[in-house]
Write a protein that holds these residues in place. Structure first.
Motif, PDB file in Angstrom:
ATOM      1  N   LYS A 186     -13.820 -17.770 -41.578  1.00 37.60           N
ATOM      2  CA  LYS A 186     -14.232 -18.434 -40.337  1.00 37.60           C
ATOM      3  C   LYS A 186     -13.165 -18.282 -39.247  1.00 37.60           C
ATOM      4  O   LYS A 186     -13.495 -18.087 -38.076  1.00 37.60           O
ATOM      5  N   ALA A 187     -11.905 -18.372 -39.651  1.00 40.10           N
ATOM      6  CA  ALA A 187     -10.822 -18.193 -38.682  1.00 40.10           C
ATOM      7  C   ALA A 187     -10.836 -16.773 -38.128  1.00 40.10           C
ATOM      8  O   ALA A 187     -10.605 -16.556 -36.924  1.00 40.10           O
ATOM      9  N   GLY A 188     -11.132 -15.801 -38.987  1.00 43.91           N
ATOM     10  CA  GLY A 188     -11.204 -14.413 -38.532  1.00 43.91           C
ATOM     11  C   GLY A 188     -12.324 -14.202 -37.526  1.00 43.91           C
ATOM     12  O   GLY A 188     -12.154 -13.470 -36.535  1.00 43.91           O
ATOM     13  N   LEU A 189     -13.472 -14.841 -37.760  1.00 47.40           N
ATOM     14  CA  LEU A 189     -14.576 -14.737 -36.809  1.00 47.40           C
ATOM     15  C   LEU A 189     -14.178 -15.297 -35.447  1.00 47.40           C
ATOM     16  O   LEU A 189     -14.488 -14.715 -34.403  1.00 47.40           O
ATOM     17  N   GLN A 190     -13.490 -16.435 -35.464  1.00 45.28           N
ATOM     18  CA  GLN A 190     -13.047 -17.030 -34.204  1.00 45.28           C
ATOM     19  C   GLN A 190     -12.048 -16.108 -33.499  1.00 45.28           C
ATOM     20  O   GLN A 190     -12.053 -16.005 -32.258  1.00 45.28           O
ATOM     21  N   ASP A 191     -11.230 -15.421 -34.263  1.00 44.38           N
ATOM     22  CA  ASP A 191     -10.261 -14.491 -33.670  1.00 44.38           C
ATOM     23  C   ASP A 191     -10.952 -13.336 -32.950  1.00 44.38           C
ATOM     24  O   ASP A 191     -10.528 -12.935 -31.853  1.00 44.38           O
ATOM     25  N   ILE A 192     -12.020 -12.787 -33.554  1.00 47.61           N
ATOM     26  CA  ILE A 192     -12.683 -11.674 -32.869  1.00 47.61           C
ATOM     27  C   ILE A 192     -13.530 -12.166 -31.704  1.00 47.61           C
ATOM     28  O   ILE A 192     -13.660 -11.487 -30.690  1.00 47.61           O
TER      29      ILE A 192
ATOM     30  N   GLN B 226     -12.816 -14.693 -29.793  1.00 46.80           N
ATOM     31  CA  GLN B 226     -11.872 -14.972 -28.703  1.00 46.80           C
ATOM     32  C   GLN B 226     -11.041 -13.744 -28.332  1.00 46.80           C
ATOM     33  O   GLN B 226     -10.105 -13.848 -27.534  1.00 46.80           O
ATOM     34  N   GLN B 227     -11.393 -12.594 -28.926  1.00 54.01           N
ATOM     35  CA  GLN B 227     -10.746 -11.313 -28.637  1.00 54.01           C
ATOM     36  C   GLN B 227      -9.252 -11.317 -28.950  1.00 54.01           C
ATOM     37  O   GLN B 227      -8.452 -10.667 -28.273  1.00 54.01           O
ATOM     38  N   ARG B 228      -8.884 -12.056 -29.993  1.00 57.61           N
ATOM     39  CA  ARG B 228      -7.491 -12.048 -30.430  1.00 57.61           C
ATOM     40  C   ARG B 228      -7.242 -10.969 -31.479  1.00 57.61           C
ATOM     41  O   ARG B 228      -6.111 -10.597 -31.754  1.00 57.61           O
ATOM     42  N   VAL B 229      -8.333 -10.506 -32.104  1.00 58.00           N
ATOM     43  CA  VAL B 229      -8.245  -9.476 -33.138  1.00 58.00           C
ATOM     44  C   VAL B 229      -9.361  -8.465 -32.920  1.00 58.00           C
ATOM     45  O   VAL B 229     -10.471  -8.832 -32.512  1.00 58.00           O
ATOM     46  N   ASN B 230      -9.076  -7.215 -33.199  1.00 58.38           N
ATOM     47  CA  ASN B 230     -10.084  -6.162 -33.081  1.00 58.38           C
ATOM     48  C   ASN B 230     -11.008  -6.217 -34.305  1.00 58.38           C
ATOM     49  O   ASN B 230     -10.530  -6.311 -35.442  1.00 58.38           O
ATOM     50  N   PRO B 231     -12.342  -6.164 -34.106  1.00 55.12           N
ATOM     51  CA  PRO B 231     -13.282  -6.198 -35.240  1.00 55.12           C
ATOM     52  C   PRO B 231     -12.991  -5.143 -36.299  1.00 55.12           C
ATOM     53  O   PRO B 231     -13.147  -5.390 -37.498  1.00 55.12           O
ATOM     54  N   SER B 232     -12.550  -3.967 -35.857  1.00 55.73           N
ATOM     55  CA  SER B 232     -12.277  -2.893 -36.817  1.00 55.73           C
ATOM     56  C   SER B 232     -11.125  -3.251 -37.751  1.00 55.73           C
ATOM     57  O   SER B 232     -11.117  -2.851 -38.919  1.00 55.73           O
ATOM     58  N   GLN B 233     -10.171  -4.041 -37.241  1.00 54.46           N
ATOM     59  CA  GLN B 233      -9.049  -4.462 -38.083  1.00 54.46           C
ATOM     60  C   GLN B 233      -9.521  -5.413 -39.178  1.00 54.46           C
ATOM     61  O   GLN B 233      -9.132  -5.282 -40.341  1.00 54.46           O
ATOM     62  N   LEU B 234     -10.383  -6.365 -38.793  1.00 51.21           N
ATOM     63  CA  LEU B 234     -10.917  -7.283 -39.788  1.00 51.21           C
ATOM     64  C   LEU B 234     -11.784  -6.549 -40.799  1.00 51.21           C
ATOM     65  O   LEU B 234     -11.739  -6.840 -41.994  1.00 51.21           O
TER      66      LEU B 234
END
Length: 299
Positions: free
Chosen positions: A210-216, A218-226
């Motif tokens: 869930k934290a990872g979803l919030q990161d993408i 909010q554009q804090r993480v690139n989807p490809s990285q996750l």
């Protein structure tokens, strides 16, 4: 016995006492509700020489042998992939003679839907004309894969599925750490699967997911990285995405159609990644990218 299965167990036990129990029972229900434990405990009851009031005595010779795992009249059939005809024929041979302890004979067939057509047909005669005091318990979470001829010769016992409240109450007796309420809802109908997920030390927990979803979002993480980080558990992540998107559809008034389409996309993605040769990271990355593009989720 698991709380949600006690009533079913007691009903079958009473029928056994009254000699009104069908010789072939199909125990059907989803994975993770305790069908295996139910079948083994009921088999022990059927084999007990002194069972009374619907309970095994636990002290007779039959019970002691069952505890030790070497009761001569208790047989099991299982396979990691398919149950072959030789396995069924061997089991039938064991059932054909008299009981070695002069009591009941019990055969449990796990994941009965994995029987090949030949093995299912080999079982038919025994289902139609069982030897005296013989009981066959078939377990399945995919009864639609069983041959109609098998279904017609068994009494179908639909195992009770616990609701969220029952699952949470049982989990409180098994797990002493806080559990995300959404995670409990996700596995509410499969309590044993829920507990297994909690006991396994995964790199990716539902909270991390869930934290990872919030990161993408909010554009804090690139989807490809996750997608790359989560590739080892792609199928599980996609199932979690199905559930998460379903919750979004129910809780958000905006973009319901778009969210629903993403939910359907996640369902299709699960099927796609099961095919050999499919780039699982690419499939997951596309879905995560589409989720990240929904501006309404950023609010």
């Amino acid at each position: 016995m698991y709380p949600w299965l006690i009533s079913t167990f007691e009903q079958l036990a009473k029928r056994r006492q009254a000699n009104k129990l069908h010789h072939a029972l199909l125990l059907q229900g989803p994975q993770g509700i305790g069908k295996t434990d139910f079948a083994k405990q009921f088999a022990a009851l059927l084999l007990c020489a002194k069972n009374s009031q619907g309970q095994r005595c636990g002290v007779c010779h039959a019970c002691l042998l069952q505890y030790a795992g070497n009761h001569p009249d208790f047989h099991e059939v299982l396979s990691e992939k398919q149950i072959g005809v030789d396995q069924i024929r061997e089991a039938i041979k064991k059932l054909s003679g008299s009981a070695q302890l002069s009591g009941a004979k019990v055969l449990i067939i796990y994941a009965a839907h994995t029987m090949t057509e030949s093995s299912a047909n080999a079982l038919l005669k025994t289902l139609e004309e069982p030897t005296a005091n013989t009981f066959i318990l078939l377990l399945s979470h995919k009864v639609e894969r069983l041959l109609p001829t098998i279904l017609s010769r068994c009494e179908r016992i639909i195992m009770t599925i616990p609701d969220t409240t029952q699952t949470q109450a049982w989990l409180n007796t098994q797990w002493d750490k806080p559990v995300d309420a959404e995670f409990v809802r996700l596995y509410a109908s499969s309590p044993l699967t829920l507990l297994d997920e909690l006991q396994q030390e995964h790199k990716i927990s539902y909270e991390v997911f869930k934290a990872g979803l919030q990161d993408i979002i909010q554009q804090r993480v690139n989807p490809s990285q996750l997608a790359t980080d989560w590739q080892e558990q792609v199928e599980k992540i996609l199932k979690w995405l199905q559930f998460w998107l379903h919750l979004q559809v129910k809780s958000r008034a905006e973009l319901p159609e778009t969210l629903w389409q993403l939910h359907q996309q996640a369902i299709k993605a699960v099927k796609r990644v099961r095919n050999p040769g499919v780039n699982k990271v690419l499939v997951l990355n596309q879905l995560l990218t589409d989720i990240a593009m929904l501006k309404s989720l950023k609010e």
